[in-house]
Design a protein around this motif. Sequence first.
Motif, PDB file in Angstrom:
ATOM      1  N   GLU A   1       4.574  -1.986  -1.457  1.00 27.99           N
ATOM      2  CA  GLU A   1       4.786  -3.238  -2.212  1.00 27.99           C
ATOM      3  C   GLU A   1       5.978  -3.108  -3.167  1.00 27.99           C
ATOM      4  OE1 GLU A   1       1.202  -4.443  -4.234  1.00 27.99           O
ATOM      5  OE2 GLU A   1       2.307  -5.726  -5.614  1.00 27.99           O
ATOM      6  N   GLN A   2       6.157  -1.912  -3.731  1.00 27.77           N
ATOM      7  CA  GLN A   2       7.283  -1.677  -4.657  1.00 27.77           C
ATOM      8  C   GLN A   2       8.590  -1.365  -3.908  1.00 27.77           C
ATOM      9  OE1 GLN A   2       6.187  -1.915  -7.931  1.00 27.77           O
ATOM     10  NE2 GLN A   2       4.190  -2.184  -6.955  1.00 27.77           N
ATOM     11  N   GLY A   3       8.544  -1.334  -2.591  1.00 26.94           N
ATOM     12  CA  GLY A   3       9.739  -0.979  -1.811  1.00 26.94           C
ATOM     13  C   GLY A   3       9.960   0.524  -1.725  1.00 26.94           C
ATOM     14  N   LYS A   4       8.973   1.321  -2.144  1.00 23.05           N
ATOM     15  CA  LYS A   4       9.128   2.790  -2.102  1.00 23.05           C
ATOM     16  C   LYS A   4       8.584   3.300  -0.764  1.00 23.05           C
ATOM     17  CE  LYS A   4       8.849   3.250  -7.089  1.00 23.05           C
ATOM     18  NZ  LYS A   4       8.054   3.645  -8.240  1.00 23.05           N
TER      19      LYS A   4
ATOM     20  N   SER B   1      -6.520   3.084  -8.715  1.00 20.25           N
ATOM     21  CA  SER B   1      -6.656   1.624  -8.717  1.00 20.25           C
ATOM     22  C   SER B   1      -6.968   1.080 -10.099  1.00 20.25           C
ATOM     23  CB  SER B   1      -7.795   1.210  -7.774  1.00 20.25           C
ATOM     24  OG  SER B   1      -7.538   1.663  -6.498  1.00 20.25           O
ATOM     25  N   GLU B   2      -7.790   1.841 -10.863  1.00 16.59           N
ATOM     26  CA  GLU B   2      -8.272   1.261 -12.132  1.00 16.59           C
ATOM     27  C   GLU B   2      -7.174   1.054 -13.160  1.00 16.59           C
ATOM     28  OE1 GLU B   2      -9.292   4.052 -10.697  1.00 16.59           O
ATOM     29  OE2 GLU B   2      -9.922   5.590 -12.142  1.00 16.59           O
ATOM     30  N   TYR B   3      -6.012   1.730 -12.985  1.00 19.42           N
ATOM     31  CA  TYR B   3      -4.931   1.552 -13.972  1.00 19.42           C
ATOM     32  C   TYR B   3      -3.948   0.449 -13.593  1.00 19.42           C
ATOM     33  CZ  TYR B   3      -6.738   5.951 -15.715  1.00 19.42           C
ATOM     34  OH  TYR B   3      -7.573   6.925 -16.202  1.00 19.42           O
ATOM     35  N   LEU B   4      -4.152  -0.191 -12.463  1.00 18.93           N
ATOM     36  CA  LEU B   4      -3.185  -1.205 -12.032  1.00 18.93           C
ATOM     37  C   LEU B   4      -3.503  -2.553 -12.688  1.00 18.93           C
ATOM     38  CD1 LEU B   4      -2.977  -0.424  -8.203  1.00 18.93           C
ATOM     39  CD2 LEU B   4      -1.389   0.281 -10.006  1.00 18.93           C
ATOM     40  N   ALA B   5      -2.514  -3.095 -13.402  1.00 15.91           N
ATOM     41  CA  ALA B   5      -2.716  -4.401 -14.054  1.00 15.91           C
ATOM     42  C   ALA B   5      -2.368  -5.486 -13.040  1.00 15.91           C
ATOM     43  CB  ALA B   5      -1.831  -4.498 -15.289  1.00 15.91           C
ATOM     44  N   ILE B   6      -3.343  -5.850 -12.216  1.00 17.94           N
ATOM     45  CA  ILE B   6      -3.076  -6.836 -11.158  1.00 17.94           C
ATOM     46  C   ILE B   6      -4.154  -7.913 -11.194  1.00 17.94           C
ATOM     47  CG2 ILE B   6      -1.816  -5.338  -9.548  1.00 17.94           C
ATOM     48  CD1 ILE B   6      -4.480  -4.849  -8.093  1.00 17.94           C
ATOM     49  N   ASP B   7      -3.803  -9.077 -10.662  1.00 19.36           N
ATOM     50  CA  ASP B   7      -4.765 -10.181 -10.580  1.00 19.36           C
ATOM     51  C   ASP B   7      -5.398 -10.122  -9.186  1.00 19.36           C
ATOM     52  OD1 ASP B   7      -6.095 -12.545 -10.250  1.00 19.36           O
ATOM     53  OD2 ASP B   7      -4.538 -13.794 -11.194  1.00 19.36           O
ATOM     54  N   ARG B   8      -6.577  -9.544  -9.083  1.00 13.72           N
ATOM     55  CA  ARG B   8      -7.193  -9.305  -7.775  1.00 13.72           C
ATOM     56  C   ARG B   8      -7.562 -10.615  -7.069  1.00 13.72           C
ATOM     57  NH1 ARG B   8      -8.269  -4.532 -10.515  1.00 13.72           N
ATOM     58  NH2 ARG B   8      -7.626  -2.777  -9.215  1.00 13.72           N
TER      59      ARG B   8
ATOM     60  N   SER C   1       5.413  -7.943   1.268  1.00 10.56           N
ATOM     61  CA  SER C   1       4.499  -9.043   0.939  1.00 10.56           C
ATOM     62  C   SER C   1       3.121  -8.802   1.554  1.00 10.56           C
ATOM     63  CB  SER C   1       5.087 -10.402   1.332  1.00 10.56           C
ATOM     64  OG  SER C   1       5.017 -10.565   2.713  1.00 10.56           O
ATOM     65  N   GLU C   2       3.058  -8.169   2.737  1.00 14.23           N
ATOM     66  CA  GLU C   2       1.747  -7.872   3.328  1.00 14.23           C
ATOM     67  C   GLU C   2       1.005  -6.821   2.486  1.00 14.23           C
ATOM     68  OE1 GLU C   2       0.077  -9.392   5.528  1.00 14.23           O
ATOM     69  OE2 GLU C   2      -1.563  -7.963   5.752  1.00 14.23           O
ATOM     70  N   ALA C   3       1.731  -5.785   2.042  1.00 11.73           N
ATOM     71  CA  ALA C   3       1.087  -4.737   1.225  1.00 11.73           C
ATOM     72  C   ALA C   3       0.579  -5.313  -0.096  1.00 11.73           C
ATOM     73  CB  ALA C   3       2.072  -3.602   0.970  1.00 11.73           C
ATOM     74  N   ALA C   4       1.242  -6.365  -0.578  1.00 13.55           N
ATOM     75  CA  ALA C   4       0.852  -6.972  -1.865  1.00 13.55           C
ATOM     76  C   ALA C   4      -0.441  -7.782  -1.742  1.00 13.55           C
ATOM     77  CB  ALA C   4       1.983  -7.846  -2.391  1.00 13.55           C
ATOM     78  N   ARG C   5      -1.020  -7.869  -0.540  1.00 15.54           N
ATOM     79  CA  ARG C   5      -2.329  -8.526  -0.381  1.00 15.54           C
ATOM     80  C   ARG C   5      -3.474  -7.562  -0.707  1.00 15.54           C
ATOM     81  NH1 ARG C   5      -3.467  -9.641   4.738  1.00 15.54           N
ATOM     82  NH2 ARG C   5      -5.125 -11.033   4.099  1.00 15.54           N
ATOM     83  N   CYS C   6      -3.160  -6.264  -0.827  1.00 19.88           N
ATOM     84  CA  CYS C   6      -4.216  -5.263  -1.103  1.00 19.88           C
ATOM     85  C   CYS C   6      -4.783  -5.505  -2.509  1.00 19.88           C
ATOM     86  CB  CYS C   6      -3.627  -3.855  -0.992  1.00 19.88           C
ATOM     87  SG  CYS C   6      -4.803  -2.554  -1.386  1.00 19.88           S
TER      88      CYS C   6
END
Length: 479
Positions: A82-85, A6-13, A50-55
Motif C-alpha cells: 500500500e505504501q509502494g514499498k 496491526s494494533e499500531y496502525l492508525a487506520i479507519d477499518r 489500491s487493492e492492498a489498501a482494502r486490508c
Amino acid sequence: MQAVPSEYLAIDRKERANKPFFDLDLRPVRDRMGDFDDVVIEFSPERAMSEAARCVHCPDPAPCMLACPAHNDIPSAMWLIEQGKFLEAAQLYHKTSSLPETCGRVCPHEQLCQGSCVDNKTQEPVLTGELEAFAVDFERRTAGHVIPLGSPTGKRVALIGAGPASLGCADVLVQQGHEVTIFEAKPAPGGLLLYGIPNFKLPKAVWFEKWEEFERAGVKFVPNFYVGRDKSIDQLLDEGFDAVFLGVGSEIDAKMERTPGTDLPGVYEATDFLIRGNVARNLLPENMQQPLEIGSRVVVVGGGDTASDCLRTALRLGAAEVTCVYRRTEHEMPGGKKDRRMAREEGAKYRFLTQPVRFIAGEDGRLAAVECIEMALGEPDASGRRRPVPVPDSNFSVACDTAILALGYWPDPIISKTTPELETHDWGLITVADKETGATSRPGVFSAGDCVTGPDLVVTAMVGGRKAALAIDEYLKQR
Ligand SMILES: Cc1cc2nc3c(=O)[nH]c(=O)nc-3n(C[C@H](O)[C@H](O)[C@H](O)COP(=O)(O)OP(=O)(O)OC[C@H]3O[C@@H](n4cnc5c(N)ncnc54)[C@H](O)[C@@H]3O)c2cc1C
Ligand code: SF4
C-alpha cells in the motif's frame, strides 16, 4: 509475529471494509484461446497499492496468516505494498516461502489466505495471492532476488526429485551453508511446475527465472537421473552424501481398471497429455516426443483440477467440443471453482453423474466413442462423499476422437523397492515419523511433498521441504 503490528496502525477499518472491490482482470476469452499465455492480467503498481489498501489489518495473528500453509506475513506485506514499498514486501515473502512467485499464482486462494479474509463477511476478500505475485515479480524485474548463503559447512545433501518439495528444502539448506545436489529423472527441474501445471496458469518463464536463481545460489541440478535405477539411495550415501531428501512426488496416473479400451490410440493419461501439450519439445522426456493427435471432440474423465487443466489445454490445442464426464455431481467435485469457471468460459461442457464403462474403437482402430452409464448418488463412502451407483440400463455413447483420463495419482514404487528398511504405507506413500521433520524410518533420509501426503499443493510440498531442511540441518550438526 507480524513485522508491521496491526494494533499500531492508525487506520479507519470501516472505511477500508467498504472500499469498492474490483476482481482480477482476465484476458478476453477469444484472445486467451489463441495461445497458452497467462490468463490473468498482472496488477499495475497503482492497482496493487489500491487493492492492498482494502486490508483491514486484523489483530496478530491474522486469519489469512494462519490459513496460509507457509504462514506468510500477509498483513505486513499488504501495508508495505500500500505504501509502494514493493521490494520490502517481496523480502517478507522470501522469509517464509521459497516459491512466492508461484504460490501467488497457483494456490487455491479461495480455500486458503483469501478464503479466511474477514472481508468475506461483507464483500470480497483482498486479492492476497495476486498481490504476492505482483510484489515478487516487481522485485525480479528491478532488483532481482539473491538467496542469502550460509557459511560453508562442508556437508553434502542429495535431494531426489526437483519439484516444489525439494526446491523448498534446497532453499533452506543453502542458507544453512550446506552443499545441495538435486537428482531429477526428467530432462529439466521444476517437477509439476514445469511438467504438469499449464503455462496459462503458471508461465514457464516464471519457473525458468527461479531455476536460474537456484543455480546462482550454487544448487547443482543433475537431470535425466532416475534414482532407484541409475543409483540407489544407499549408493549416494556411500559416495559421501551426508543426508538424503526424498521429494519424488506422486506422479503415476491412476488407471481405469476393468474398463476395456483404455489402451486404444486416442486415449491419453492426463500427465502424458499435459506434458506433451504444454512443454517445449527440447524439454520433453524421450518417451514423450510424439506430437499429440487430438481431433475435434475430446472427453476428459475426472473431476479435479487436473481435469480442468486438460479441458483448457484441449481447447487451446484446437478441439471444437470438449466435455468433462464426472461420476458424481458438481457439488462433490474436488477441483477448485475458479478453474472450473474459467474452463466453462472457455467453452468446456460438463456431464455429471456419468461413468465411462468402455472405450470403443472405430474402423481405423482409433478411439471413436466412449460408452457411459448414468449414475445416481447412494450412501456416503469412506471419504464422506455420497457413493455413485450405476443406474441399470442407462448406457449411452458419446462420440469422440480423444479421451483423457484425469483420475488421480499414485507414488512411483521404485524408491521404496530399492531402499531397504524405508517404510511406506497406503499404496507406497513414504512414512515419516513426524511431518514437522520429515524423518523417515532410515536415519539420515528425510522426505516431504506429495510422496508423503499424496497429491496435494505446491505450497504444502514447498513448506514440507523447508521444514525437513531444518531437521536435516539439526541432524548434520549432530554428526
Ligand atoms: C496437472 C496438475 C495441475 C496442478 N495444479 C496445481 C495448482 O494449480 N496449484 C497447486 O497448488 N498445486 C497444483 N498441483 C499439485 C502440485 O503441482 C503438487 O502438489 C506439487 O508439485 C508437489 O510437489 P512435489 O515436489 O512433492 O512433487 P513433484 O512436483 O511431482 O516433483 C517430483 C519430482 O521428482 C521427480 N522424480 C520422481 N521420481 C524420481 C526418481 N526416482 N529419481 C529422480 N527424480 C524423480 C519427478 O520427475 C518430479 O520432477 C497440480 C498437479 C497437477 C498434476
Ligand atoms: S502461499 Fe498461497 S496461501 Fe499463502 S499467502 Fe501466498 S497465495 Fe495465499
